[in-house]
Design a protein around this motif. Sequence first.
Motif, PDB file in Angstrom:
ATOM      1  N   TYR A 112       0.841  -1.195   0.000  1.00 50.94           N
ATOM      2  CA  TYR A 112       0.000   0.000   0.000  1.00 50.94           C
ATOM      3  C   TYR A 112       0.873   1.240   0.000  1.00 50.94           C
ATOM      4  O   TYR A 112       1.859   1.316   0.722  1.00 50.94           O
ATOM      5  CB  TYR A 112      -0.908  -0.008   1.226  1.00 50.94           C
ATOM      6  N   GLU A 113       0.506   2.228  -0.850  1.00 48.09           N
ATOM      7  CA  GLU A 113       1.236   3.499  -0.827  1.00 48.09           C
ATOM      8  C   GLU A 113       0.261   4.643  -1.036  1.00 48.09           C
ATOM      9  O   GLU A 113      -0.855   4.445  -1.523  1.00 48.09           O
ATOM     10  CB  GLU A 113       2.325   3.515  -1.918  1.00 48.09           C
ATOM     11  N   GLU A 114       0.709   5.852  -0.669  1.00 50.09           N
ATOM     12  CA  GLU A 114      -0.114   7.043  -0.857  1.00 50.09           C
ATOM     13  C   GLU A 114       0.659   8.004  -1.738  1.00 50.09           C
ATOM     14  O   GLU A 114       1.838   8.253  -1.506  1.00 50.09           O
ATOM     15  CB  GLU A 114      -0.430   7.667   0.512  1.00 50.09           C
ATOM     16  N   VAL A 115      -0.015   8.515  -2.794  1.00 56.29           N
ATOM     17  CA  VAL A 115       0.667   9.391  -3.740  1.00 56.29           C
ATOM     18  C   VAL A 115      -0.163  10.671  -3.907  1.00 56.29           C
ATOM     19  O   VAL A 115      -1.376  10.604  -4.145  1.00 56.29           O
ATOM     20  CB  VAL A 115       0.845   8.708  -5.115  1.00 56.29           C
ATOM     21  N   VAL A 116       0.491  11.821  -3.766  1.00 56.61           N
ATOM     22  CA  VAL A 116      -0.202  13.096  -3.943  1.00 56.61           C
ATOM     23  C   VAL A 116      -0.549  13.252  -5.429  1.00 56.61           C
ATOM     24  O   VAL A 116       0.251  12.918  -6.304  1.00 56.61           O
ATOM     25  CB  VAL A 116       0.670  14.262  -3.436  1.00 56.61           C
ATOM     26  N   ILE A 117      -1.756  13.757  -5.702  1.00 56.06           N
ATOM     27  CA  ILE A 117      -2.269  13.729  -7.073  1.00 56.06           C
ATOM     28  C   ILE A 117      -1.376  14.451  -8.090  1.00 56.06           C
ATOM     29  O   ILE A 117      -1.195  13.966  -9.212  1.00 56.06           O
ATOM     30  CB  ILE A 117      -3.722  14.268  -7.141  1.00 56.06           C
ATOM     31  N   ASP A 118      -0.809  15.570  -7.731  1.00 60.31           N
ATOM     32  CA  ASP A 118       0.036  16.283  -8.720  1.00 60.31           C
ATOM     33  C   ASP A 118       1.268  15.445  -9.070  1.00 60.31           C
ATOM     34  O   ASP A 118       1.625  15.291 -10.242  1.00 60.31           O
ATOM     35  CB  ASP A 118       0.406  17.695  -8.242  1.00 60.31           C
ATOM     36  N   ASN A 119       1.863  14.860  -8.063  1.00 54.24           N
ATOM     37  CA  ASN A 119       3.002  13.974  -8.305  1.00 54.24           C
ATOM     38  C   ASN A 119       2.587  12.747  -9.116  1.00 54.24           C
ATOM     39  O   ASN A 119       3.303  12.297 -10.012  1.00 54.24           O
ATOM     40  CB  ASN A 119       3.597  13.566  -6.944  1.00 54.24           C
ATOM     41  N   CYS A 120       1.403  12.243  -8.815  1.00 52.53           N
ATOM     42  CA  CYS A 120       0.873  11.084  -9.543  1.00 52.53           C
ATOM     43  C   CYS A 120       0.771  11.390 -11.037  1.00 52.53           C
ATOM     44  O   CYS A 120       1.142  10.571 -11.887  1.00 52.53           O
ATOM     45  CB  CYS A 120      -0.495  10.727  -8.969  1.00 52.53           C
ATOM     46  N   CYS A 121       0.280  12.592 -11.386  1.00 52.77           N
ATOM     47  CA  CYS A 121       0.145  12.987 -12.798  1.00 52.77           C
ATOM     48  C   CYS A 121       1.505  12.990 -13.476  1.00 52.77           C
ATOM     49  O   CYS A 121       1.655  12.478 -14.593  1.00 52.77           O
ATOM     50  CB  CYS A 121      -0.469  14.381 -12.915  1.00 52.77           C
ATOM     51  N   MET A 122       2.491  13.539 -12.798  1.00 54.96           N
ATOM     52  CA  MET A 122       3.823  13.589 -13.409  1.00 54.96           C
ATOM     53  C   MET A 122       4.383  12.179 -13.597  1.00 54.96           C
ATOM     54  O   MET A 122       4.918  11.860 -14.650  1.00 54.96           O
ATOM     55  CB  MET A 122       4.776  14.428 -12.553  1.00 54.96           C
ATOM     56  N   MET A 123       4.231  11.345 -12.572  1.00 50.00           N
ATOM     57  CA  MET A 123       4.733   9.970 -12.684  1.00 50.00           C
ATOM     58  C   MET A 123       4.020   9.211 -13.805  1.00 50.00           C
ATOM     59  O   MET A 123       4.638   8.453 -14.545  1.00 50.00           O
ATOM     60  CB  MET A 123       4.547   9.235 -11.349  1.00 50.00           C
ATOM     61  N   LEU A 124       2.704   9.432 -13.940  1.00 49.24           N
ATOM     62  CA  LEU A 124       1.931   8.711 -14.965  1.00 49.24           C
ATOM     63  C   LEU A 124       2.394   9.051 -16.378  1.00 49.24           C
ATOM     64  O   LEU A 124       2.487   8.182 -17.232  1.00 49.24           O
ATOM     65  CB  LEU A 124       0.440   9.035 -14.834  1.00 49.24           C
ATOM     66  N   VAL A 125       2.672  10.337 -16.631  1.00 47.08           N
ATOM     67  CA  VAL A 125       3.085  10.679 -17.993  1.00 47.08           C
ATOM     68  C   VAL A 125       4.557  10.345 -18.228  1.00 47.08           C
ATOM     69  O   VAL A 125       4.963  10.104 -19.363  1.00 47.08           O
ATOM     70  CB  VAL A 125       2.807  12.162 -18.362  1.00 47.08           C
ATOM     71  N   LYS A 126       5.360  10.287 -17.164  1.00 52.93           N
ATOM     72  CA  LYS A 126       6.785   9.953 -17.353  1.00 52.93           C
ATOM     73  C   LYS A 126       7.022   8.459 -17.410  1.00 52.93           C
ATOM     74  O   LYS A 126       7.823   7.969 -18.197  1.00 52.93           O
ATOM     75  CB  LYS A 126       7.633  10.552 -16.214  1.00 52.93           C
ATOM     76  N   ASN A 127       6.316   7.717 -16.553  1.00 55.78           N
ATOM     77  CA  ASN A 127       6.526   6.264 -16.513  1.00 55.78           C
ATOM     78  C   ASN A 127       5.308   5.550 -15.929  1.00 55.78           C
ATOM     79  O   ASN A 127       5.287   5.188 -14.751  1.00 55.78           O
ATOM     80  CB  ASN A 127       7.783   5.963 -15.683  1.00 55.78           C
ATOM     81  N   PRO A 128       4.294   5.327 -16.765  1.00 55.21           N
ATOM     82  CA  PRO A 128       3.043   4.734 -16.254  1.00 55.21           C
ATOM     83  C   PRO A 128       3.227   3.330 -15.677  1.00 55.21           C
ATOM     84  O   PRO A 128       2.392   2.873 -14.900  1.00 55.21           O
ATOM     85  CB  PRO A 128       2.121   4.707 -17.481  1.00 55.21           C
ATOM     86  N   ALA A 129       4.328   2.673 -16.033  1.00 57.35           N
ATOM     87  CA  ALA A 129       4.561   1.318 -15.516  1.00 57.35           C
ATOM     88  C   ALA A 129       4.821   1.327 -14.008  1.00 57.35           C
ATOM     89  O   ALA A 129       4.847   0.268 -13.375  1.00 57.35           O
ATOM     90  CB  ALA A 129       5.728   0.665 -16.250  1.00 57.35           C
ATOM     91  N   LEU A 130       4.993   2.509 -13.418  1.00 60.09           N
ATOM     92  CA  LEU A 130       5.200   2.608 -11.974  1.00 60.09           C
ATOM     93  C   LEU A 130       3.950   2.217 -11.190  1.00 60.09           C
ATOM     94  O   LEU A 130       4.022   1.937 -10.001  1.00 60.09           O
ATOM     95  CB  LEU A 130       5.582   4.046 -11.590  1.00 60.09           C
TER      96      LEU A 130
END
Length: 338
Positions: A203-221
């Motif tokens: 289980y992890e918690e991700v702040v939404i703005d950071n989540c957006c950046m991670m999704l477009v940079k590396n969605p496999a995360l």
Amino acid sequence: GFCSQAPIRATLFPGDGIGPEIADSVKEVFNAADVPIEWEEHYVGTEIDPRTQSFLTWESLESVRRNRVGLKGPMATPIGKGHRSLNLTLRKELNLYANVRPCYSLPGYKTRYDDVDLITIRENTEGEYSGLEHQVVRGVVESLKIITRQASLRVAEYAFHYAKTHGRQRVSAIHKANIMQKTDGLFLKCCREVAEKYPEITYEEVVIDNCCMMLVKNPALFDVLVMPNLYGDIISDLCAGLIGGLGLTPSCNIGEGGIALAEAVHGSAPDIAGKNLANPTALLLSSVMMLRHLNLTDKATRIQDAIINTIAEGKYRTADLGGSSTTSEFTKAICDHL
Ligand code: ATP
Ligand code: MG
């Protein structure tokens, strides 16, 4: 054969615009694959049903309640006063509390990433969508964001259960609790409580703005993402964009008591309706989700493979994927791949 089982009844709303054409495609593919489903077809009415205050009849809602499973094409709510929108009526009357959208790269259809494989699970009943907005004084309006322990626990429970039963390793709760301390704070607290019951799931918690950046940079995360209503609306569309857009993305709504209403993400596409041009993939993959919900896993896998192989082969593709096939030619190609 000896093993043939009694057919399972499921409700089908072909819907508006391209809906009937892509619903025909599902019916054809199900026939070709010998799927033991008997459809109960319901169309949106032409008059408001006073019992539902909308163009959906009480009988059609009863059909879903009785069958507990259904497939829905796009529905365009008629303009005018005095009725509820079709989607809102379905959500409220059937208590559809979670919207599940798998997003995976389709082999052979090139997009920026070829390793996307994630599931977004959106809370579907409250948050900013409670419809509680009013003017305080002239020039000042207020909107209430409602987060309840009951709805948050329910969607978190669904997300972890989904992860466990679908061989997923990780659940990420998406939030902005650093700013929305009370509301998103409660949502996170509920996710944490449920996480404790699933020690095998990370289980992890991700702040939404950071989540957006991670999704477009590396969605496999990401693996399974669970979030409140508005974030889910935005993030699930972002994810659809990662794998090629509206014509491809399926979804399924989960209601109280185990109701599952699968539906394509796109709208009624009036610009191409009736022209045999629509891509039926999103609705077909939604029907595959419905089959998996019914534990008709072999049929689901066979149909999903036929769709993926047809698109990958590249000979028959609809215009939105750069091809020149009609809906019926593409559908026939899928049936030939079964
Ligand atoms: P609605 O008001 O019902 O949402 P819309 O006009 O917003 O309808 P969408 O369905 O959201 O239309 O589609 C937006 C664009 O994407 C349109 O140009 C439409 O033709 C295209 N589109 C949507 N779904 C499909 C599909 N399944 N196959 C091909 N094109 C599609
Ligand atoms: Mg639209």
